[in-house]
Design a protein around this motif. Structure first.
Motif, mmCIF file in Angstrom:
data_model
loop_
_atom_site.group_PDB
_atom_site.id
_atom_site.type_symbol
_atom_site.label_atom_id
_atom_site.label_comp_id
_atom_site.label_asym_id
_atom_site.label_seq_id
_atom_site.Cartn_x
_atom_site.Cartn_y
_atom_site.Cartn_z
ATOM 1 N N MET A 104 -37.623 -5.209 16.855
ATOM 2 C CA MET A 104 -38.208 -5.091 17.959
ATOM 3 C C MET A 104 -39.822 -5.375 17.742
ATOM 4 O O MET A 104 -40.469 -5.181 16.725
ATOM 5 C CB MET A 104 -38.291 -3.421 18.499
ATOM 6 N N ASP B 34 -31.483 -6.515 26.942
ATOM 7 C CA ASP B 34 -32.038 -5.279 27.509
ATOM 8 C C ASP B 34 -32.452 -5.431 28.933
ATOM 9 O O ASP B 34 -32.034 -4.659 29.757
ATOM 10 C CB ASP B 34 -33.449 -4.895 26.694
ATOM 11 N N GLY C 91 -31.272 -6.855 21.759
ATOM 12 C CA GLY C 91 -32.202 -5.700 21.596
ATOM 13 C C GLY C 91 -32.375 -5.762 19.931
ATOM 14 O O GLY C 91 -31.622 -6.058 19.231
ATOM 15 N N GLY C 92 -33.667 -5.073 19.774
ATOM 16 C CA GLY C 92 -33.934 -5.064 18.241
ATOM 17 C C GLY C 92 -32.898 -4.056 17.515
ATOM 18 O O GLY C 92 -32.380 -4.252 16.264
ATOM 19 N N LEU D 1 -46.313 -4.315 18.661
ATOM 20 C CA LEU D 1 -45.670 -3.116 19.088
ATOM 21 C C LEU D 1 -46.732 -1.949 19.393
ATOM 22 O O LEU D 1 -46.541 -1.215 20.375
ATOM 23 C CB LEU D 1 -44.858 -2.417 18.018
ATOM 24 N N LYS E 4 -46.046 -0.192 23.035
ATOM 25 C CA LYS E 4 -45.282 0.836 22.582
ATOM 26 C C LYS E 4 -44.835 1.709 23.599
ATOM 27 O O LYS E 4 -43.762 2.276 23.647
ATOM 28 C CB LYS E 4 -45.892 1.755 21.357
ATOM 29 N N ARG F 265 -41.164 0.956 24.906
ATOM 30 C CA ARG F 265 -40.431 1.164 23.697
ATOM 31 C C ARG F 265 -39.870 2.529 23.657
ATOM 32 O O ARG F 265 -40.507 3.408 22.765
ATOM 33 C CB ARG F 265 -40.684 0.413 22.619
#
Length: 124
Positions: A9, A32, A78-79, A110, A114, A117
């Motif tokens: 991600m 996503d 997606g990650g 990130l 964040k 996420r």
């Protein structure tokens, strides 16, 4: 041919996917974003209301659908998509590219994003 982009991600799958798609004149689909559009809920909402397991099932469902019905797309996964064995059945049908980034790059990227996420949202 379907080209899938995979990586941790925050590695740039979506932004690189859009640029690659522009150069090839192909559509780019972010898995996503596709899930959000189809489910009419954000990823955070899906995680909060239905849980990660449900999200992962949706991820597999839509990955399967996209791979079966398309022939020339850039697909930014997606990650976590490649982390689940059931998804490799579909990933193997594509040309996949792994985007490797340094831990420093990922941390910086990130840290700034964040809140969007769910897996790292609560981390300090």
């Amino acid at each position: 041919m379907i080209i899938t982009l995979m990586g941790f991600m925050g590695s740039g799958k979506s932004s690189i996917g859009r640029r690659l798609a522009q150069r090839l004149d192909w559509p780019c689909i972010d898995l996503d974003d596709y899930i959000v559009k189809k489910e009419r809920r954000t990823i955070n909402e899906i995680f909060a209301v239905s849980g990660e397991d449900h999200f992962r099932k949706l991820e597999t469902h839509y990955l399967k659908k996209l791979v079966r019905k398309n022939d020339k797309i850039i697909l930014a996964l997606g990650g976590g998509t490649p982390c689940h064995k059931r998804n490799w059945k579909y990933i193997k049908k594509t040309k996949s590219i792994y985007l490797k980034r340094s831990p420093e790059y990922l941390f910086k990227n990130l840290k700034e994003k964040k809140d969007n996420r769910p897996l790292i949202k609560s981390m300090s």
